[in-house]
Design a protein around this motif. Sequence first.
Motif, short mmCIF file in Angstrom:
data_model
loop_
_atom_site.label_atom_id
_atom_site.label_comp_id
_atom_site.label_asym_id
_atom_site.label_seq_id
_atom_site.Cartn_x
_atom_site.Cartn_y
_atom_site.Cartn_z
N ILE A 3 0.86 -1.18 0.00
CA ILE A 3 0.00 0.00 0.00
C ILE A 3 0.90 1.24 0.00
O ILE A 3 1.78 1.36 0.85
N THR A 4 0.71 2.12 -0.98
CA THR A 4 1.50 3.36 -1.01
C THR A 4 0.58 4.52 -1.33
O THR A 4 -0.52 4.33 -1.85
N ASN A 5 1.03 5.74 -1.01
CA ASN A 5 0.22 6.89 -1.43
C ASN A 5 0.90 7.66 -2.56
O ASN A 5 0.61 8.81 -2.79
N VAL A 80 -3.14 6.05 -2.39
CA VAL A 80 -4.16 6.02 -1.33
C VAL A 80 -4.36 7.41 -0.74
O VAL A 80 -3.41 8.16 -0.54
N SER B 56 8.52 -0.70 0.16
CA SER B 56 7.74 0.53 0.34
C SER B 56 6.42 0.20 1.01
O SER B 56 5.82 -0.81 0.72
N TYR B 57 6.03 1.04 1.95
CA TYR B 57 4.78 0.79 2.66
C TYR B 57 4.21 2.10 3.19
O TYR B 57 4.91 3.09 3.35
N LEU B 58 2.91 2.05 3.45
CA LEU B 58 2.19 3.23 3.95
C LEU B 58 2.45 3.41 5.44
O LEU B 58 2.40 2.45 6.20
N HIS B 60 1.56 6.09 8.91
CA HIS B 60 0.72 7.21 9.32
C HIS B 60 0.82 7.49 10.81
O HIS B 60 1.25 6.65 11.58
N TYR B 140 0.30 11.24 6.75
CA TYR B 140 0.59 9.94 6.14
C TYR B 140 1.51 10.08 4.95
O TYR B 140 1.62 11.16 4.36
N THR B 142 4.47 7.53 2.23
CA THR B 142 5.00 6.23 1.82
C THR B 142 6.45 6.13 2.27
O THR B 142 7.27 6.93 1.86
#
Lengths: 104, 146
Positions: A3-5, A80, B56-58, B60, B140, B142
């Motif tokens: 999941i990336t933005n 996202v 790579s990751y989200l 927050h 938030y 990445t």
Amino acid sequence: MYITNIESVPGRNIVEHFGLVSGSTVRAKHVGRDIMAGLKNVFGGELKGYTELLTESREEAIDRMKAQAVSLGANAIVNVRFSTSSVASGAAELYVYGTAVTVS
Amino acid sequence: MGDLLVLIGMIAMGYFVGSYLERRHYASIRERESAFVHLPATTLKKPIHPEAVTESYLVHGSVVISLDYFKRMVAGFRNIFGGNLGTYETLLDRARREAILRMKVDAKDANEILNLRIETSSISKSDRKGKIGSIEVYAYGTAIKF
């Protein structure tokens, strides 16, 4: 599940698009937490109960979005975005959306 | 008369406790920011060397913060004359920096955070006793590893 933005998953190529996936939750506040929030309004400072509540709700929304992506057969969600809106007094909607894709 | 005393008491408590908490919070923010100096958060959309990225990751972080009674009074007066609301400015500044720090804690051993976004929303509730005004800041982005 990646999941990336940003618009890609760095180091990987997007091979298939599945379109928009989203998840949302509407949460109302807990009475006990509200009493503490009333006290905190005199002194100022962080409302930990609310922080936790909103974090949990967002995790829930992300889980729903992930479930939707999995059911489409995707293995990543890119670009996202989160959005928060207060729908009624004491309740908030947390909405998360993105694009489901398959990466190699 | 009793009501007035309660009001004055609340303003005084808000002022002393509120400003003490604010100083302590700023000290803690500065300390943690210097500890995270190796993890930059940028608003770039693409990594400089995309081929070097392994993961790579989200990530927050969020914080809900509330005003104290004194600050709310000052803001009430300012609403009559206009001008900068310094008390709200420091509140939002603290909340944003705290949210970014929490996001960096979530990123653990990443090398960089891309496409940082900050969202601010006001969570308020009014009832007979008055208004609970608080602000949520959500950050938030990445996280990437080289």
